[in-house]
Scaffold this active site. Structure first.
Site, short mmCIF file in Angstrom:
data_model
loop_
_atom_site.label_atom_id
_atom_site.label_comp_id
_atom_site.label_asym_id
_atom_site.label_seq_id
_atom_site.Cartn_x
_atom_site.Cartn_y
_atom_site.Cartn_z
N HIS A 191 -46.60 33.88 -11.56
CA HIS A 191 -47.25 33.05 -12.56
C HIS A 191 -46.23 32.18 -13.29
CE1 HIS A 191 -45.74 36.44 -14.93
NE2 HIS A 191 -45.86 35.70 -16.03
N PHE A 192 -46.72 31.06 -13.76
CA PHE A 192 -46.00 30.18 -14.67
C PHE A 192 -46.78 30.17 -15.98
CE2 PHE A 192 -45.05 28.92 -10.40
CZ PHE A 192 -43.73 28.47 -10.40
#
Length: 397
Positions: free
Chosen positions: A233-234
């Site tokens: 994830h970012f």
């Protein structure tokens, strides 16, 4: 899989949108299809560095993507899906050379999802029995999108609101530190561990570009650099102030693939590199992701800030988790419970105690960031190794 389009999103209007609106959204972007999980709701307050404003007042000329994202995030806020209301949190810019931003969120670290892995390894296998983003509540999903092989927009209206219906998602961060704090989860159902690859990093760069707003940044934390979930994830959120790292002086050190320039930060408390230029966004993305892959394969924790809508990328280096584990971290800062992830290293520090917020100063935060960062000798050695690697990976020097 077809090559990722340089224009990666198509935003679906709500079913009741008139034909003119549908035409506008359909022409916005192509090659990707996306579903908005629920209709946009009431607009709540947006977060500014000094006060709270309505979304329309935060930024009157938003890109279509960011306007839709803000509307959906406001809807989740109105429904009470967050652990705290960021729009009522106190924040201030500290006087001094760097103008650090401090935000007070009392007890945030006690409400977050717990970290369920060791901090001593940057690369770790995914474990399905631990929390991951396939387990979030359906209402936490804002968008679902996937690649298509034609230029026509295709929408998921009428399909069940489940995460698994599409490979990539934008979710709310239920413990936000800024307005519109969201998580970008590439190929979510593939259950990828937290590690950078070329394709996922390029997707993050596209998201930053399509926001078309310098105050909406995208960030990445590796394991060992205060990522708390081992599922790829970012993060991203909106803060209408320049980050201190964005204003820091730089010194150019080399040029690599297709004109991508690499500089190093100077007179800033955190060691790091700045990537910019290149013939295209894809060239810049590849140079940064090459560097990230080198670091993670050599077990070096790092954080990434995608700035200026994808035009500049900061690669920040740290060793604070290692110092915590070895008993070398100062008790003063352990008591403050600051986790130096990408936002903190960039100059936006979240404080959990009223005392720390009221007494916050540039001198104290500089000392903390210096402690979290590499020593000069460590940085120079890592810089030498990284530049050697990038030179061999690039046809140009």
């Amino acid at each position: 899989m077809p090559v990722i389009s340089p224009l990666p999103f198509s935003l679906a209007p709500t079913p009741a949108a008139p034909a003119a609106s549908r035409a506008r959204w359909n022409s916005f972007l192509h090659h990707w299809r996306l579903r908005v999980e629920t209709k946009a709701g009431m607009c709540s307050n947006g977060f500014d560095s000094t006060n709270c404003l309505r979304m329309e007042e935060v930024e009157p000329n938003l890109s279509p993507f960011l306007h839709k994202l803000f509307k959906e995030w406001d809807d989740r806020n109105a429904r009470g899906l967050f652990h705290h209301d960021i729009t009522t949190s106190e924040a201030k810019v500290l006087p001094g050379e760097h103008n650090f931003v401090a935000t007070l969120i009392e007890g945030r670290d006690q409400k977050k999802r717990p970290t369920e892995f060791g901090m001593n390894q940057v690369l770790q296998p995914f474990h399905s029995e631990k929390f991951n983003f396939t387990k979030v509540k359906p209402e936490e999903v804002i968008f679902r999108f996937q690649e298509t092989e034609n230029d026509s927009a295709q929408y998921f209206d009428g399909t069940p609101p489940t995460v698994s219906a599409s490979p990539s998602c934008i979710l709310i961060n239920v413990s936000p530190i800024g307005y519109c704090h969201v998580l970008l989860t590439p190929q979510i159902q593939e259950c990828l561990p937290q590690r950078v690859d070329q394709e996922s990093f390029l997707l993050a760069m596209y998201v930053a570009r399509e926001a078309r707003n310098p105050f909406f940044r995208v960030g990445y934390n590796s394991l060992g650099a205060f990522a708390t979930i081992n599922h790829l994830h970012f993060q991203a959120y909106y803060l209408k102030v320049q980050y201190p790292v964005e204003n820091a002086p730089t010194e150019r050190i080399t040029v690599v693939r297709n004109g991508v320039s690499i500089s190093q930060l100077v007179r800033y408390p955190v060691s790091g590199f700045v990537f910019e230029g290149g013939a295209s966004l894809e060239d810049l993305s590849q140079a940064v992701s090459d560097a990230c892959i080198f670091l993670q394969e050599n077990n070096r924790p790092f954080n990434v800030l995608i700035s200026e809508s994808g035009k500049r990328v900061f690669l920040l280096l740290q060793c604070y988790a290692e110092k915590q584990a070895s008993g070398k971290a100062s008790q003063e800062f352990l008591d403050m419970r600051i986790n130096p992830a990408v936002w903190e290293l960039s100059g936006h520090l979240v404080l959990k105690r009223r005392k720390d917020y009221d007494e916050a100063s540039e001198a104290t935060l500089c000392r903390f960031l210096v402690e979290a960062s590499l020593s000069e000798a460590e940085f120079q050695e890592l810089k030498r190794c990284l530049l050697e690697f990038l030179a061999t990976a690039s046809p140009e020097k």
